[in-house]
Design a protein around this motif. Structure first.
Motif, short mmCIF file in Angstrom:
data_model
loop_
_atom_site.label_atom_id
_atom_site.label_comp_id
_atom_site.label_asym_id
_atom_site.label_seq_id
_atom_site.Cartn_x
_atom_site.Cartn_y
_atom_site.Cartn_z
N PRO A 34 0.80 -1.23 0.00
CA PRO A 34 0.00 0.00 0.00
C PRO A 34 0.83 1.28 0.00
CG PRO A 34 -1.03 -1.60 1.43
CD PRO A 34 0.30 -2.19 1.02
N ASP A 35 2.00 1.27 0.63
CA ASP A 35 2.83 2.47 0.63
C ASP A 35 3.33 2.81 -0.77
OD1 ASP A 35 2.61 2.91 3.37
OD2 ASP A 35 4.31 1.61 3.83
N TRP A 36 3.65 1.78 -1.55
CA TRP A 36 4.06 2.03 -2.94
C TRP A 36 2.88 2.51 -3.78
CZ3 TRP A 36 2.52 -0.40 -7.53
CH2 TRP A 36 3.25 -0.03 -8.67
N ILE A 37 1.73 1.86 -3.62
CA ILE A 37 0.54 2.27 -4.36
C ILE A 37 0.17 3.71 -4.01
CG2 ILE A 37 -1.93 1.83 -4.72
CD1 ILE A 37 -1.36 -1.12 -4.02
N GLU A 38 0.35 4.09 -2.76
CA GLU A 38 0.01 5.44 -2.30
C GLU A 38 0.70 6.50 -3.15
OE1 GLU A 38 -0.12 7.63 2.02
OE2 GLU A 38 1.77 6.66 1.46
N GLN A 39 1.99 6.34 -3.38
CA GLN A 39 2.70 7.33 -4.19
C GLN A 39 2.22 7.31 -5.63
OE1 GLN A 39 6.46 6.54 -5.78
NE2 GLN A 39 7.03 8.67 -6.05
N LEU A 40 2.06 6.12 -6.19
CA LEU A 40 1.64 6.00 -7.58
C LEU A 40 0.31 6.70 -7.81
CD1 LEU A 40 2.16 4.65 -10.39
CD2 LEU A 40 0.82 2.71 -9.54
N VAL A 41 -0.64 6.48 -6.92
CA VAL A 41 -1.98 7.06 -7.08
C VAL A 41 -1.97 8.55 -6.80
CG1 VAL A 41 -4.34 7.05 -6.17
CG2 VAL A 41 -3.15 4.88 -6.59
N ALA A 42 -1.35 8.96 -5.69
CA ALA A 42 -1.40 10.37 -5.28
C ALA A 42 -0.71 11.28 -6.27
CB ALA A 42 -0.79 10.53 -3.89
N GLU A 43 0.50 10.92 -6.70
CA GLU A 43 1.24 11.79 -7.61
C GLU A 43 0.68 11.76 -9.02
OE1 GLU A 43 5.65 13.12 -6.47
OE2 GLU A 43 5.54 11.26 -7.60
#
Length: 532
Positions: A266-275
């Motif tokens: 989820p931490d990796w997905i967080e950056q991908l989605v947010a940015e």
């Protein structure tokens, strides 16, 4: 393992409504063919030089034997500790890869002096430092590299034998590293940082640490055909529609790892989605949750939950409307990259730029140059200094009252962001504050370690909807560390990064409360009590 997805409720309705048009418009095959027109004319120039990630698996294959050979050579010389200096996409993917593989990789994505010292004190005689920066000018990694170079020299170790660089060809770091005799792995300049998991940025540090990167590429390759075809069963199309096309649109994405062997995805997905999505006043806010988080117990109407499980077919029944996904790590990387590109098309944004990230960097640079005196706190409670961007927030004179006043500013569709610019190695329990703030505020709540999150959700905070409130937690401790060749210290750098971001947020109408700990180990308890 084969990637699988199960949708229900509003997510299923979204997929049924949106996927046929995506298939008819040849979106999946268009992404695979690197068609830059998929996101509109305004995004075409940027997209034309940012779609190299669809070829990452094939392009990365020749790197594997080079990385393995270097690892073997280092270990033969007794160098078996790998430290990664990198921010955002340069560190988040390697963190997931190595944690999932069960191998040790020390991530240095902080400018807190105590965190840098902890990395330096871990046994330099057996350490290799991987410096990863796409632009080659990232201030955090530049500072970290400088201090490691000096530390190696102090021990009589040639830095050229212990520093490995991953950067784009022709970057400032590329030129300097080659002049210094460092081993350089060139990254693909047509792949943005958040899409770089399956490139040198993900593979070099992970491979040196001992992860099976060849297997990772095999996993990704196994799903390449599935995500490339224009079919209603394409999991990337279904996932992209489920997270971006609900009606009314759920603009927050709850990410839960629940029984999956993949660690920290989820931490990796967080950056991908947010940015990728958080810009132009819109976006999808990723919220990393536990299976027992308040937002799961009582799901907000604007939150779509995605639960990552071990096997969708064997997963127990969860809440109606959730998205369940399972698959290997390599599959997850590639499916999510495609899905977020699809989601960005659906909400009408360019997934490959980050137009609001630079503002906080510029503010921090200005503060490091001008060095203004710190503003006096509105008040001090139990050693915690309280500063606010709006004086009315501090009217109560208590931390609990300030937080209550801040929660009252959150609109019905808003969120809370907690940002900890402190030494994670000293107060790792601080991330537990997220659960308490979510329960106390009644709103989706994110947590980020600073300055790490500036390269992740920071874009969304400033470029997404103006419906967030922000709690900064900073520290003032006697621990500090000089940065060789620079006119500021690590303590001054992280202070400027926090202050700069707060100023940019305030200038854009986002309320900010800054809580400065003068004795972090003891004052953390005060924060937990105030958030109850």
């Amino acid at each position: 393992m084969t990637f699988a997805i199960r949708v229900s409720g509003a997510a299923r309705a979204a997929a049924e409504a949106a996927v046929p048009a995506l298939v008819a418009d040849l979106v999946a095959s268009g992404i695979t063919a690197e068609d830059p027109a998929l996101w509109g004319s305004s995004a075409e120039a940027e997209a034309s030089r940012r779609l190299g990630w669809v070829e990452a698996v094939a392009d990365a294959r020749p790197l594997v034997p080079e990385i393995v050979a270097l690892r073997d050579d280092l270990r033969a010389r007794g160098v078996d500790r790998v430290v990664l200096a990198g921010m955002g996409g340069s560190s988040l993917a390697p963190e997931v890869i190595t944690r999932t593989a069960g191998v040790d990789l020390e991530i240095l994505d902080s400018t807190a002096p105590a965190d840098v010292l902890a990395a330096l004190d871990g046994g330099l005689e057996r350490t290799v430092l991987v410096v990863s920066s796409k632009s080659g000018s990232t201030v955090e990694t530049d500072a970290q590299r400088r201090v490691f170079e000096a530390a190696f020299r102090d021990l009589g170790i040639d830095p050229a034998e212990r520093i490995v660089v991953v950067t784009d060809p022709g970057s400032p770091l590329d030129a300097e590293a080659r002049a210094s005799g460092y081993r350089v792995f060139e990254a693909d300049p047509e792949v943005g940082g958040r899409y770089s998991a399956l490139t040198a940025f993900g593979l070099v540090p992970s491979g040196l640490a001992g992860a099976d990167i060849d297997r990772l590429l095999d996993e990704a390759e196994s799903v390449m055909l599935e995500v490339a075809i224009d079919s209603p069963s394409n999991p990337a199309l279904v996932l992209g529609a489920a997270i971006a096309a609900t009606s009314p649109r759920r603009d927050k994405l709850g990410l839960i790892a629940d029984g999956t062997p993949i660690q920290g995805l989820p931490d990796w997905i967080e950056q991908l989605v947010a940015e990728s999505t958080g810009k132009d006043g819109t976006g999808i806010l990723p919220v990393v949750l536990l299976p027992v988080s308040p937002e799961v117990d009582s799901v907000p109407a604007d939150l779509q939950i995605v639960r990552i499980v071990d096997d969708v077919d064997d997963a127990p029944h969860h809440g109606h409307g959730e998205v369940l996904i399972s698959g290997s790590l390599g599959e997850q990387f590639l499916v999510w990259e495609y899905a977020v590109a699809v989601a960005s098309r659906l909400i009408g944004v360019n997934p490959f730029d980050q137009p609001d990230v630079e503002a906080a960097k510029e503010a921090a640079r200005g503060l490091l140059t001008d060095r203004p005196a710190a503003a006096a706190p509105a008040f001090v409670e139990d050693g915690v200094e309280v500063r606010v961007t709006d004086p009315t927030l501090a009217a109560s004179g208590t931390i609990a009252g300030v937080l209550d006043a801040l929660w009252a500013r959150v609109p019905a569709d808003g969120y809370v962001s907690i940002q900890a610019y402190v030494a994670r190695s000293e107060v790792p329990q601080l991330d537990g504050l997220r659960e308490m703030a979510a329960a106390d505020s009644g709103h989706p709540t994110t947590f980020g370690w600073g300055p790490r999150f500036l390269h992740s959700t920071g874009q969304y905070h400033k470029g997404g909807p103006a419906n967030g409130v922000f709690v900064q937690i900073t520290e003032r401790t006697p621990v500090d560390l000089e940065i060789p060749g620079l006119a500021f210290t690590f303590a001054q750098l992280i202070e400027a990064q926090a202050d700069g971001d707060a100023r940019v947020l305030a200038a854009r109408g986002r309320p900010v409360v800054t809580l400065t700990l003068t004795d972090p180990q003891t004052e953390v308890l005060s924060l937990f009590e105030a958030a109850l």
